[in-house]
Structures are given as C-alpha cells and as structure tokens.
Scaffold this motif. Structure first.
Motif, PDB file in Angstrom:
ATOM      1  N   SER A  51       0.849  -1.190   0.000  1.00  0.00           N
ATOM      2  CA  SER A  51       0.000   0.000   0.000  1.00  0.00           C
ATOM      3  C   SER A  51       0.877   1.230   0.000  1.00  0.00           C
ATOM      4  O   SER A  51       2.086   1.149   0.217  1.00  0.00           O
ATOM      5  N   GLY A  52       0.270   2.363  -0.235  1.00  0.00           N
ATOM      6  CA  GLY A  52       1.046   3.595  -0.265  1.00  0.00           C
ATOM      7  C   GLY A  52       0.192   4.763  -0.694  1.00  0.00           C
ATOM      8  O   GLY A  52      -1.042   4.716  -0.649  1.00  0.00           O
ATOM      9  N   SER A  53       0.841   5.824  -1.109  1.00  0.00           N
ATOM     10  CA  SER A  53       0.114   7.004  -1.565  1.00  0.00           C
ATOM     11  C   SER A  53       0.842   7.656  -2.724  1.00  0.00           C
ATOM     12  O   SER A  53       2.045   7.466  -2.919  1.00  0.00           O
ATOM     13  N   ILE A  54       0.066   8.402  -3.512  1.00  0.00           N
ATOM     14  CA  ILE A  54       0.574   9.100  -4.692  1.00  0.00           C
ATOM     15  C   ILE A  54       0.506  10.597  -4.441  1.00  0.00           C
ATOM     16  O   ILE A  54      -0.473  11.113  -3.905  1.00  0.00           O
ATOM     17  N   GLY A  55       1.559  11.301  -4.802  1.00  0.00           N
ATOM     18  CA  GLY A  55       1.574  12.752  -4.690  1.00  0.00           C
ATOM     19  C   GLY A  55       2.153  13.370  -5.946  1.00  0.00           C
ATOM     20  O   GLY A  55       2.558  12.664  -6.884  1.00  0.00           O
ATOM     21  N   THR A  98       4.778   8.635  -3.050  1.00  0.00           N
ATOM     22  CA  THR A  98       5.329   9.437  -1.953  1.00  0.00           C
ATOM     23  C   THR A  98       5.507   8.632  -0.677  1.00  0.00           C
ATOM     24  O   THR A  98       6.235   9.046   0.214  1.00  0.00           O
ATOM     25  N   SER A  99       4.818   7.496  -0.558  1.00  0.00           N
ATOM     26  CA  SER A  99       5.012   6.651   0.626  1.00  0.00           C
ATOM     27  C   SER A  99       4.683   5.209   0.263  1.00  0.00           C
ATOM     28  O   SER A  99       3.929   4.945  -0.686  1.00  0.00           O
ATOM     29  N   LEU A 100       5.269   4.289   1.012  1.00  0.00           N
ATOM     30  CA  LEU A 100       5.034   2.864   0.791  1.00  0.00           C
ATOM     31  C   LEU A 100       4.876   2.145   2.124  1.00  0.00           C
ATOM     32  O   LEU A 100       5.530   2.488   3.115  1.00  0.00           O
ATOM     33  N   CYS A 101       4.001   1.139   2.130  1.00  0.00           N
ATOM     34  CA  CYS A 101       3.862   0.213   3.255  1.00  0.00           C
ATOM     35  C   CYS A 101       3.892  -1.204   2.691  1.00  0.00           C
ATOM     36  O   CYS A 101       3.312  -1.472   1.622  1.00  0.00           O
ATOM     37  N   PRO A 160       5.812  10.386   4.856  1.00  0.00           N
ATOM     38  CA  PRO A 160       4.434  10.720   5.224  1.00  0.00           C
ATOM     39  C   PRO A 160       3.455  10.386   4.107  1.00  0.00           C
ATOM     40  O   PRO A 160       3.746  10.571   2.927  1.00  0.00           O
ATOM     41  N   GLU A 161       2.287   9.894   4.487  1.00  0.00           N
ATOM     42  CA  GLU A 161       1.274   9.497   3.507  1.00  0.00           C
ATOM     43  C   GLU A 161       0.507  10.710   2.979  1.00  0.00           C
ATOM     44  O   GLU A 161       0.196  11.639   3.723  1.00  0.00           O
ATOM     45  N   ALA A 162       0.208  10.691   1.690  1.00  0.00           N
ATOM     46  CA  ALA A 162      -0.634  11.713   1.055  1.00  0.00           C
ATOM     47  C   ALA A 162      -2.080  11.215   1.034  1.00  0.00           C
ATOM     48  O   ALA A 162      -2.384  10.084   1.422  1.00  0.00           O
TER      49      ALA A 162
END
Length: 395
Positions: free
Chosen positions: A323-327, A336-339, A352-354
């Motif tokens: 999982s993660g987020s896009i910025g 921008t972040s990864l899990c 930091p998550e977006a």
C-alpha cells in the motif's frame, strides 16, 4: 531598528506578548541561557498571523546584556523568514520596542533533543528518524536556500534541535549563523570562532576559518550524543571536562564502540543499521575537514541506516500486501510513501502518507526483503529474493 522595515508581516506588539506569557510569569519559563529566557505562551486573539489564535508559542526574550545583540537578532529574523523547511523551526514573529528584543516561535511539544538523550523511552528507530530529520534540515541550509549562497549554522547542538509532537526534528537558533557563497566545493569564511564547547570543529577553533564542514563536524557530535545517550561535554571537576568526541574516537579505534552506546539500544539495533550510523557519524568527526562527508551524503547514509533497521524479514515471513500514496512532485505524479504487509506485521509507511492512497495484494513467494532510497518521494526501491530460490549462475 531601521532594517526591520521590510518585516512588518512579522512584527508583534509587546502587549500581545505580555498577554501571551502572563506578563513573563515565572511559571511560564521553559529555559534560560546566556541569550536570555524562553517562555511558554499562547497567541492572543488580537494577533493576526498564519497561526491560529491560541497556538502554543515559545517566546525568547533576549537579555540586553547578552552576546546576542541587534545584529544577531536581525539575522535570525531574516534567516527564518527566508528559509522554509519542515525541519527548521517556524518563526511566527518578533518584538522590537525600546530595549525589548523578542523572538516568537511555534512551540514544539517535545522540547529540545538534549532533554531526551538519556530517555529509555526513545527507541533506536525514533532516534534514527530524529537524526535524519535534522540532517535534512541542515542539508537544506547548505544546498537549497539559494542558487548562489548557503547558510552555515555555526552552533549546531542537541539543545538546538527541537522535537514536535511526532518527534520530528526542527533545527533552531540561527543567531550565530553565517551566509557564504555556494559556487565552490569548500566555502570558507574568516571569522572569530563561535559556537559551544564540545561541538566546535577543532580546525575552525584554531584557524578561525569557517566552512560548511564545520557544521558537519558539529552534526557528527550530535549523532554520537544520540547514539551514546549523553551530552557532548561532561564537567568532571571545576577545570576538567570530558568530551564525547575524544571518547568516541578512542573506543571506535579499539573496536569497542558498543561499550559506550546507550544501554538498551544495542539490543534494538539491526547490525547493518548500527554499522551505517556509526560509520557516517565517525566520518563527520574526521580531523581533516576535506575528508568529511557532505550533508547530502549524511542524509543518504542515515536513510539507509533507517531502512536496514526497519526491514529484516524472518525466515517464515512472507509479504502479502502493498500500500502507499501518490503525490505530485515538480508536476509529476510519484509514489510518496510505501507500506509492506507480511503475514506477521506491517512495515512503514516510509515517508508521510498523502491523501491519494492505493493498496493491493502480493502473491506469497520468493520475497526476502526490500531496500531503497527516498527523499521528498520514493526514488529507488529494490527487492531481495530468498537465497535458495535465486537462479543459479550459468557457466
């Protein structure tokens, strides 16, 4: 002070500050120093700024007899007004009325780093993240504040690294800072040596020649403060001091650095993380300033130390989710972040998550670990396969 005319957006009234601190009440004192006294307060409803009324503030009331005069006062205001970074302290405003010289900052919930060095509650991972944040702030000052100049902090120490509610590091106290040219690899300024005993670059103290590598030396001392859980200077008697930098060099040369690491940290450390951290910290203390790393190198090594600490899968552990987020960075959509989620635990988020998030499953298989590099965004990531499953080399 006529030089303050262009800073009207930061000017505050003395009455506002008296209201914020209950007229500089003793029970509002956060700390004292040669510069003066720092008080806790709250922004009054009458003040207009980017911060909401009621925002907790730290109010530094300068001592008129201190070494920090009008020049240093103005320098800190100009510096913090022009330098914006998440790992630098945030200046809300100032007061300059009659003999009063006051600086007002956003108050950071966890105070200064020096107060936490000996805390058993501060984990190795937290210490790594604090060091990495401070390193990014200093790297910004050295490399990113302008196209033709850089900022040399000149007084970097653990008491000048503040920690917010999430233990994110914020570099503070720019009263002694200098601005130097950026268009040469070893910027230097001839100046009267300043700084704090135990942190000052020995070469700078002797020659009076200040370089960005002088900041790097001081930062190396801070890294070892964090590793060893003690201040850079310990008073042994009236005229005798014990310096952490000397102690570190002795134990490092003898291969006994673990003997002076803060109790309880060694057990938390992954070997790769400890080695990367101690090696880059020791390089910062090199007697020859030309052999010290740049802060950009320090940031990358600390990122690697953190990644080695976080990522170490057990033999029976398999990754099952991502999982993660896009910025958006410079007009481009980027991760921008990864899990990573395994059958045992979740790793991350890294960065930091977006708001724009994604997730997905990952088929169990050959995954054994991952590594990478990240700054404002994830710019490199790799995967490791289990040794038994790696393809054999063809002859």
């Amino acid at each position: 002070m006529s030089n303050l005319k262009g800073l009207a957006h930061l000017r505050m009234s003395l009455d506002d500050i008296k209201s914020a601190t209950n007229d500089f009440a003793d029970n509002r004192i956060l700390g004292r120093g040669g510069f003066g006294v720092v008080y806790a307060g709250q922004l009054p409803t009458t003040h207009r700024s980017a911060c909401e009324p009621g925002t907790p503030v730290a109010v530094k009331r300068l001592n008129v007899n201190s070494h920090q005069g009008d020049k240093e006062f103005l320098k800190e205001i100009l510096m913090l007004d022009s330098c914006k970074h998440k790992n630098l302290v945030y200046l809300i405003g100032f007061v300059s009325e009659d003999t009063e010289r006051i600086l007002v900052y956003k108050k950071e919930d966890n105070g200064s780093l020096d107060k936490h060095l000996g805390s058993t509650d501060l984990t190795w991972e937290q210490r790594l993240r604090i060091c990495l944040g401070a390193a990014r702030g200093l790297e910004y000052l050295h490399s990113s504040v302008g196209t033709e100049h850089r900022v040399l902090h000149c007084d970097l120490k653990s008491s000048n690294v503040l920690l917010d509610a999430n233990f994110e590091a914020k570099i503070s106290d720019f009263g002694l800072s200098k601005i130097g040219p950026k268009n040469m690899p070893h910027t230097f300024l001839a100046t009267v040596p300043c700084g704090t005993l135990g942190y000052v670059d020995p070469e700078y103290a002797i020659s009076g020649v200040l370089t960005k590598e002088s900041d790097v030396y001081s930062f190396g001392v801070v890294l070892f403060e964090v590793l060893c859980g003690r201040l850079a200077t310990v008073v042994k008697s009236k005229d005798e001091y014990e310096f952490l930098s000397r102690l570190v060099k002795k134990y490092y040369a003898e291969g006994k650095l673990d003997d002076i690491i803060f109790p309880g940290l060694v057990e938390q450390m992954k070997p790769g993380s400890r080695e990367l951290f101690s090696n880059i910290a020791f390089r910062c203390l090199n007697q020859d300033r030309k052999l010290r790393p740049t802060m950009r190198t320090v940031v990358k090594e600390l990122e690697s130390a953190l990644e080695h600490q976080l990522i170490n899968l057990d033999d029976d552990e398999e990754i099952i989710g991502l999982s993660g987020s896009i910025g958006v960075y410079n007009g481009h959509e980027l991760v921008t972040s990864l899990c990573f989620t395994t059958n045992k635990r979740k790793y991350g988020p890294f960065n930091p998550e977006a708001d724009n998030r994604f997730s997905g499953s990952w088929d169990a298989g050959l995954f054994d670990g991952f590594y990478g590099r990240h700054g404002s965004y994830i710019d490199a990531v790799g995967c490791c396969l289990k040794a038994a499953a790696r393809p054999k080399a063809q002859s």
